[in-house]
Design an enzyme around this catalytic site. Structure first.
Site, PDB file in Angstrom:
ATOM      1  N   ASP A  11      52.680  42.484  44.254  1.00  0.00           N
ATOM      2  CA  ASP A  11      52.886  41.484  43.203  1.00  0.00           C
ATOM      3  C   ASP A  11      54.200  40.778  43.496  1.00  0.00           C
ATOM      4  OD1 ASP A  11      50.589  42.203  41.940  1.00  0.00           O
ATOM      5  OD2 ASP A  11      51.538  43.457  40.428  1.00  0.00           O
ATOM      6  N   ASP A 130      39.075  40.916  36.356  1.00  0.00           N
ATOM      7  CA  ASP A 130      39.696  41.976  35.561  1.00  0.00           C
ATOM      8  C   ASP A 130      38.780  42.234  34.372  1.00  0.00           C
ATOM      9  OD1 ASP A 130      41.945  41.802  37.205  1.00  0.00           O
ATOM     10  OD2 ASP A 130      42.995  40.420  35.867  1.00  0.00           O
TER      11      ASP A 130
END
Lengths: 251, 194
Positions: A11, A130
């Site tokens: 990330d 997701d």
């Protein structure tokens, strides 16, 4: 034989690698290129960089970072988090990204999948999904897991494939960050249902979880972040473990 | 003779990655579509990710098809580059360059594209100097070239297919050496040293 892929996910926030649990509590842990090079030496098969920067300079910063990664890293990498329009995809392609990953942008504008696939090929496009289980169905979320949509996981996975996605990266939000294993049942259903590779994400805590996701979960690749970042699992040891359990891996 | 490497620039993706890989090896190359520069190079790399019929049409419009066919120095086609060096591709029913006397077929079994790391078998020739049998290399492709007399390495994905081919001065890999870690870099280095 095609090897199962091990993919560390990094990330990126304001040009630095960060890590949090369940999309919150972010901690800075280093330079994206140094981290990528180290993972490549360790035997990572691919890298995913997910840019979570939300400032106006983001686009310019990201293209520069992608170019620096492409110059220095000798394995394929996917960039996510910076694509809202076809032009964003093109900018990342010309900066040297091998693939891009899209998520919220295509939930709001599904035709973007068709456009990117037609312009640059399905092999360039990973659609990340997701989802979270609630009231008997898997609900798809957008904006980094903050906003529930009216989409259902399996329907949405079929739709993105039909529109031209080259791979699906499925993160179970229920499993992400808690290290109790991947959502194998759902992953196997997606993998059996669609003729494109499936990347499992969310839940890795032990080498057994990886073995399970490649057998029971029928995943083509497994993505993880914290177990690699914090050295809880070493990639060479993980690959040896998988090989000893009859999983084809690149060593 | 000093190495003067040219990477052919045309309307296909992934050209920059090959340039970056060579730079990591300390080799500088020129990325160009200029026929004179391509002809004058000591080594030519013909890379590419894209669709066969549109890229082939582009090469013809630029006159690059004739240029490539007549090259006498070592040439390395990569991925789509290799497929365009064949006779015919099922992708878009395309007539290609015909350097390798074989067709290009679509994978009909397994997940497509064939994407990821697969092992090399049956290696022969200088391109694979110091590369071991079973070495893994990175692939992304939906069309493949069956094994044929030009094959100098194979991989298996529902069928055995050509991982690499050679005919006279023309070399080609279906996999991406520029994305295949240190062994990929070794294969590129071997080509530059031919």
């Amino acid at each position: 034989m095609l090897a199962k892929r091990i993919i560390p996910c990094l990330d990126v926030l304001d040009g630095k690698v960060v890590k949090g649990v369940n999309f919150i509590n972010l901690k800075e842990i280093g330079d994206p290129v140094d981290h990528g090079a180290w993972y490549s030496e360790q035997g990572a098969d691919e890298l995913v960089y997910l840019d979570i920067t939300a400032t106006h300079e983001k686009r310019k910063l990201l293209a520069g970072l992608v170019r620096r990664i492409a110059e220095n890293i000798n394995i394929p990498f996917t960039v996510g988090g910076g694509v809202n329009h076809l032009q964003d995809a093109e900018a990342l392609l010309s900066a040297g990204a091998d693939k891009i990953s899209v998520n919220s942008a295509v939930l709001m504008n599904p035709a973007l999948i068709d456009q990117i696939a037609k312009s640059f090929g399905s092999q360039f496009l990973v659609v990340a999904i997701d989802a979270k289980y609630a009231d008997g169905r898997w609900v798809v979320y957008r904006n980094g897991g903050r906003i529930a949509t009216d989409r259902e996981l399996f329907e949405w996975a079929s739709e993105v494939w039909m529109r031209g996605a080259g791979e699906i990266l499925f993160t179970s939000m229920d499993h992400d960050g808690v290290k109790t294993g991947y959502a194998c049942k759902e992953l196997a259903m997606i993998s059996d249902m669609l003729p494109i590779p499936v990347i499992a994400s969310g839940g890795a805590g032990t080498p057994e979880h990886f073995l399970e996701v490649f057998t029971k979960g029928k995943a083509d690749a497994a993505l993880a972040a914290s177990v690699f970042h914090y050295n809880e699992i070493s990639i060479p040891e993980l690959k040896n473990y998988l090989k000893n359990n009859n999983i084809t891996v690149r060593i | 003779m000093e190495n003067n490497i040219v990477i052919i620039k045309y309307n296909a993706g992934n050209i920059r990655s090959v340039d970056f890989a060579l730079r990591r090896l300390g080799i500088s190359a020129e990325v160009t579509g200029d026929p004179d520069k391509i002809r004058a190079a000591s080594k030519v790399i013909f890379p590419g990710v894209g669709e066969a019929s549109s890229t082939m049409a582009h090469l013809r419009r630029q006159g690059l098809d004739i240029v490539i066919l007549n090259l006498t120095q070592p040439v390395l086609g990569i991925c789509l580059g290799m497929q365009l060096m064949c006779k015919y591709s099922e992708e878009g029913e395309t007539d290609c360059l015909g350097i390798f006397d074989t067709g290009v077929l679509k994978f009909t079994k397994g997940k497509v594209p064939h994407m990821g790391w697969n092992a090399l078998e049956g290696l022969s020739g200088g391109l694979f100097e110091k590369v071991n049998e079973g070495t893994y290399v990175y692939y992304v492709h939906s069309f493949f070239v069956p094994e044929n007399p030009h094959t100098i390495a194979s991989s298996f994905y529902s069928t055995r297919f050509s991982a690499a081919m050679q005919h006279d001065n023309f070399f080609a890999t279906q996999f991406h050496p520029e994305k295949s870690g240190s062994y990929g870099e070794l294969i590129l280095k071997n080509f530059i040293s031919l």
